[in-house]
Scaffold this active site. Structure first.
Site, short mmCIF file in Angstrom:
data_model
loop_
_atom_site.label_atom_id
_atom_site.label_comp_id
_atom_site.label_asym_id
_atom_site.label_seq_id
_atom_site.Cartn_x
_atom_site.Cartn_y
_atom_site.Cartn_z
N HIS A 94 0.84 -1.20 0.00
CA HIS A 94 0.00 0.00 0.00
C HIS A 94 0.87 1.23 0.00
CE1 HIS A 94 -3.27 2.73 0.97
NE2 HIS A 94 -4.06 1.77 0.52
N ASP B 252 -8.00 -5.25 -0.69
CA ASP B 252 -8.47 -6.08 -1.80
C ASP B 252 -8.23 -7.57 -1.58
OD1 ASP B 252 -9.44 -4.14 -3.79
OD2 ASP B 252 -7.42 -3.35 -3.51
C1 LIG Z 1 -0.54 -0.66 -3.91
C2 LIG Z 1 0.71 -0.42 -4.73
C3 LIG Z 1 0.31 0.06 -6.13
C4 LIG Z 1 1.55 0.68 -4.06
O1 LIG Z 1 2.55 0.98 -4.92
P1 LIG Z 1 3.80 1.93 -4.57
O2 LIG Z 1 3.54 2.72 -3.35
O3 LIG Z 1 4.10 2.65 -5.83
O4 LIG Z 1 4.93 0.91 -4.19
P2 LIG Z 1 5.93 0.23 -5.20
O5 LIG Z 1 5.18 -0.42 -6.32
O6 LIG Z 1 6.97 1.22 -5.58
O7 LIG Z 1 6.53 -0.90 -4.28
C5 LIG Z 1 7.63 -0.73 -3.37
C6 LIG Z 1 8.40 -2.02 -3.31
O8 LIG Z 1 7.58 -3.07 -2.80
C7 LIG Z 1 7.38 -4.08 -3.79
N1 LIG Z 1 5.95 -4.41 -3.82
C8 LIG Z 1 4.94 -3.56 -3.55
N2 LIG Z 1 3.78 -4.21 -3.67
C9 LIG Z 1 4.08 -5.47 -4.01
C10 LIG Z 1 3.31 -6.61 -4.25
N3 LIG Z 1 1.98 -6.55 -4.18
N4 LIG Z 1 3.93 -7.76 -4.55
C11 LIG Z 1 5.27 -7.82 -4.62
N5 LIG Z 1 6.07 -6.77 -4.40
C12 LIG Z 1 5.46 -5.61 -4.10
C13 LIG Z 1 7.76 -3.44 -5.11
O9 LIG Z 1 8.18 -4.39 -6.06
C14 LIG Z 1 8.86 -2.52 -4.68
O10 LIG Z 1 10.02 -3.26 -4.47
P3 LIG Z 1 11.45 -2.69 -4.93
O11 LIG Z 1 11.65 -1.45 -4.11
O12 LIG Z 1 12.38 -3.82 -4.62
O13 LIG Z 1 11.33 -2.40 -6.40
C15 LIG Z 1 1.59 -1.71 -4.82
O14 LIG Z 1 1.85 -2.19 -3.53
C16 LIG Z 1 0.93 -2.79 -5.66
O15 LIG Z 1 1.06 -2.78 -6.89
N6 LIG Z 1 0.16 -3.73 -5.01
C17 LIG Z 1 -0.55 -4.74 -5.74
C18 LIG Z 1 -1.83 -4.17 -6.31
C19 LIG Z 1 -2.86 -3.90 -5.21
O16 LIG Z 1 -3.13 -4.74 -4.39
N7 LIG Z 1 -3.48 -2.73 -5.30
C20 LIG Z 1 -4.54 -2.34 -4.38
C21 LIG Z 1 -4.08 -1.33 -3.39
S1 LIG Z 1 -5.28 -1.01 -2.16
#
Ligand SMILES: CC(C)(COP(=O)(O)OP(=O)(O)OC[C@H]1O[C@@H](n2cnc3c(N)ncnc32)[C@H](O)[C@@H]1OP(=O)(O)O)[C@@H](O)C(=O)NCCC(=O)NCCS
Length: 350
Positions: free
Chosen positions: A235, A286
């Protein structure tokens, strides 16, 4: 990054850089505007709108053939639906909030019935919003447990500050567009798998694990090995348990037990334990809503629409709040494109 907000944003996000972009260069002090580095004066003198569209969309000036093709494609799209209403005062917007909240639930349920060749069900005024939605969806009044479960899910999804779809709604509203347009922007934004679309993605994974008969942890290990994100985890704001996940986890477990469908919770729980240790990531809203909705008899491609059935309440509240004290939301981009000034190259010399 700290997850608590500490600084006050200037109203309308004035002067805040919200992204990087290669599209538009602006020097507000010198009165310069350039697309992809090409000064707007040059374009105004020598170019045409279709060519500018090409420049904006493809990042370069088109060749003669590329321009011809784009002109034809634009011409082929020249059909228009008549646009609608405009009454944007506070009371009108509260009335719209009520109508939209009531009717989005009906639309989602009616859509599901129609596509299955079933009769659309009449609403019952005496029922709660949650119970009526389940009646419209399934054709029978829900059990008290199912009604309460959906009611709680609706509560948990109702609002979440400036999440992506709500931000989109507020940006649209802040142009003094209308509630319906703001909600349309929000719905489009909710759909993506990084936002509301994640609940569907979670269930597709659970289904794939179930079908293949593999260990949930092995499946997720495979995803991580392929550098895929596991939907339902992580998140932007919470660096600890998402408080909504606490309720949905319990609901998924309780409903699973009472419906003889514990397998979805069991699988989910194994995945959660693994991802927590392996990636230090917590389940978000979710993750357990997927198994919960499935046990409630909701089809997987309705999960995100059901999110909207709840979040419409929050979107509407934000639109009302925005319009009650509005300023255009217009942040800035940090320009990183071709250095200004770039020359406009005439067609013959490209
Ligand atoms: C919610 C979300 C978009 C937040 O994204 P963000 O704040 O931009 O965080 P990032 O995508 O930059 O992630 C930070 C790190 O954690 C990892 N990470 C974050 N969510 C992850 C996940 N669901 N699975 C695996 N790795 C994850 C990323 O790969 C990244 O690792 P790195 O620094 O080694 O590259 C992201 O966690 C995600 O894509 N989750 C899955 C989709 C989801 O469930 N969305 C609903 C949110 S309520």
């Amino acid at each position: 990054m700290p997850s608590l907000t500490t600084t006050q944003a200037p109203k309308g996000l004035e002067g805040i850089v919200a992204t990087t972009s290669s599209i538009c260069y602006i020097d507000g002090d010198q009165g310069v505007l350039a697309y992809r580095g090409i000064d707007i004066h040059e374009l105004a003198d020598h170019s045409n709108f279709e060519e500018v569209c090409y420049l904006l969309w493809f990042g370069k000036l088109p060749t003669r053939n590329e321009l011809k093709e784009l002109r034809e494609r634009l011409a082929a799209e020249r059909t228009l639906d008549p646009a609608i209403l405009h009454n944007n005062d506070h009371n009108a917007n509260v009335a719209k909030a009520i109508r939209l909240t009531s009717q989005i639930a009906m639309i989602v349920a009616a859509y599901d019935r129609i596509r299955k060749g079933k009769k659309v069900v009449e609403s019952e005024r005496s029922l709660s919003h949650a119970a009526n939605f389940l009646l419209l969806l399934n054709g029978t009044k829900p059990s008290e447990t199912a009604e309460r479960a959906l009611d709680i899910a609706l509560i948990l999804h109702a609002d979440h500050e400036l999440n992506a779809s709500t931000f989109a709604a507020r940006v649209t509203a802040a142009t003094l567009s209308d509630m319906h347009s703001a909600v349309t922007s929000a719905i489009g934004t909710l759909k993506g798998p990084l936002h509301g679309g994640a609940n569907e993605a979670v269930f597709h994974i659970l289904q794939a694990i179930d079908k293949a008969g593999v260990e949930p942890v092995d499946f997720v290990k495979g995803m991580l090995a392929e550098k895929k994100k596991v939907p339902g985890f992580g998140h932007r704001v919470y660096h600890t348990e998402d408080p909504r996940a606490t309720h949905l986890r319990k609901m998924s477990s309780d409903l699973g037990k009472s419906n003889g469908q514990s397998k979805w919770f069991d699988m989910s729980h194994k995945i959660e334990e693994f991802v927590k240790v392996e990636k230090k990531l917590n389940a978000n809203v979710d993750f357990y809503s997927a198994s919960t909705y499935h046990i409630l008899g909701i089809d997987v491609d309705l999960f995100t629409p059901v999110f909207a059935v709840s979040r419409i309440s929050g979107w509407a509240a934000h639109v009302i709040e925005q319009l009650d004290d509005n300023r255009l939301i217009r942040p800035r981009a940090d320009y990183i494109g071709p250095a200004y000034p770039q020359q406009y190259v005439p067609m013959e010399r490209r």
